[in-house]
Design an enzyme around this catalytic site. Structure first.
Site, PDB file in Angstrom:
ATOM      1  CE  LYS A 193       6.169  48.942 -27.863  1.00 48.97           C
ATOM      2  NZ  LYS A 193       7.335  49.441 -28.625  1.00 48.97           N
ATOM      3  CE  LYS A 233      10.051  48.894 -20.397  1.00 50.02           C
ATOM      4  NZ  LYS A 233       9.142  49.253 -21.512  1.00 50.02           N
ATOM      5  CD  GLU A 268      14.804  50.066 -21.132  1.00 55.04           C
ATOM      6  OE1 GLU A 268      13.912  49.502 -21.775  1.00 55.04           O
ATOM      7  OE2 GLU A 268      14.792  51.275 -20.832  1.00 55.04           O
ATOM      8  CG  ASP A 285      15.593  50.070 -25.444  1.00 47.89           C
ATOM      9  OD1 ASP A 285      15.411  49.548 -26.556  1.00 47.89           O
ATOM     10  OD2 ASP A 285      14.852  50.953 -24.978  1.00 47.89           O
TER      11      ASP A 285
END
Length: 292
Positions: free
Chosen positions: A140, A172, A201, A222
């Site tokens: 990000k 993911k 994840e 997560d």
């Protein structure tokens, strides 16, 4: 426990020069019409830091000024990665007055942005000091400044996650759903990209056990609540897994709650805000000799 060793190796010079060329092109366009009003004579300038900060971005700052005046003399008073107090004169410059003011905005944009990233990272690293937990960044980042901001994270004492979508495989929820199961997704990734790190994840303790059994390079837990997170650490460190695969926490992490998460025993905490929520450090470039 000793403090982490910071990696102060900047990106390749070609990357820095490309960043600088883009920044100067968007700022100067066909030429600095205001600087044209100044006499193009020798002058001196100094850069004042107006708040406490970790200094980062010297290579970009220097490249901006040298691009417009190859003969500019740049005398830094602080090193890259230094913590400085409000009111510190960071650097003095001697060169052509027009070039000094034309390079000002681009050079400060780099230095204040990267110093902001390094300063924020250093605060997060300090919050977990002594726990053994590493602070990681994410993808990000500001568009076009990926390598620069990743470097700033390292200067602040953090550790880089994958650089992009090419240097590690990260499975993911959507990848698991497409593969049919977590095990199938892991095996497919290993078969197709055996040379790359594999990060998985997981969304439950059941998936955690599955990932630990199948094997990978790091497991991302997560948005686990605190009791589930602590149980995940216990499972990963107990036989037969014995802590061989590091656990990473991501999601819902802020500075105030950072140490509590680290004290649960996780190996890494990844934080998008290091590079996403950038607050630039307040800097001011002034013509004339520095005070004192």
């Amino acid at each position: 426990m000793s403090a982490p060793v910071r990696d102060l190796t900047p990106p390749p010079s070609a990357e820095i020069e490309a960043d600088v060329a883009d920044a100067l092109a968007e700022d100067l366009g066909g030429g600095d019409v205001t600087a044209d009003l100044l006499p193009d004579s020798a002058d001196i300038a100094y850069l004042l830091c107006k708040e406490d900060a970790v200094v980062c971005g010297r290579p970009w700052f220097d490249a901006c000024h040298r691009a417009l005046d190859p003969n500019v003399q740049i005398d830094w008073r602080v090193a890259e990665g230094d913590r400085v107090a409000k009111g510190t004169v960071l650097v003095t410059l001697r060169g052509r007055s027009r070039a000094l003011v034309s390079a000002e905005r681009a050079s400060l944009n780099f230095l204040q942005t990267l110093s902001g990233t390094a300063t924020t990272t250093a605060a997060h690293v300090a919050a977990v000091e002594g726990t053994g937990t590493r602070i990681l960044d994410t993808r990000k980042t500001l568009p076009g400044l990926r390598l620069a901001q990743k470097y700033a994270v390292r200067v602040g004492g953090g550790v880089n996650h994958r650089i992009g979508l090419y240097d590690a495989v990260m499975l993911k929820e959507n990848h698991v759903r497409a593969a049919g199961s977590l095990t199938a997704a892991i095996r497919g990734a290993r078969a197709k990209h055996p040379q790359l790190p594999l990060i998985v994840e997981v969304e439950s303790l059941e998936q955690l056990r599955e990932a630990l059994t199948e094997g990978c390079d790091r497991i991302l837990i997560d948005d686990f609540d605190a009791p589930t997170r602590r149980e995940a650490v216990r499972i990963a460190r107990a036989a037969p897994f014995d802590g061989r695969i590091p656990l990473e926490v991501s999601g819902g992490v802020d500075l105030a709650g950072l140490r509590a998460i680290a004290q649960d025993g996780v190996d890494c905490i990844s934080i998008g805000g290091l590079t996403k929520h950038v607050r630039a450090i307040d800097l001011s470039l002034k013509l004339g000799p520095p005070p004192g």
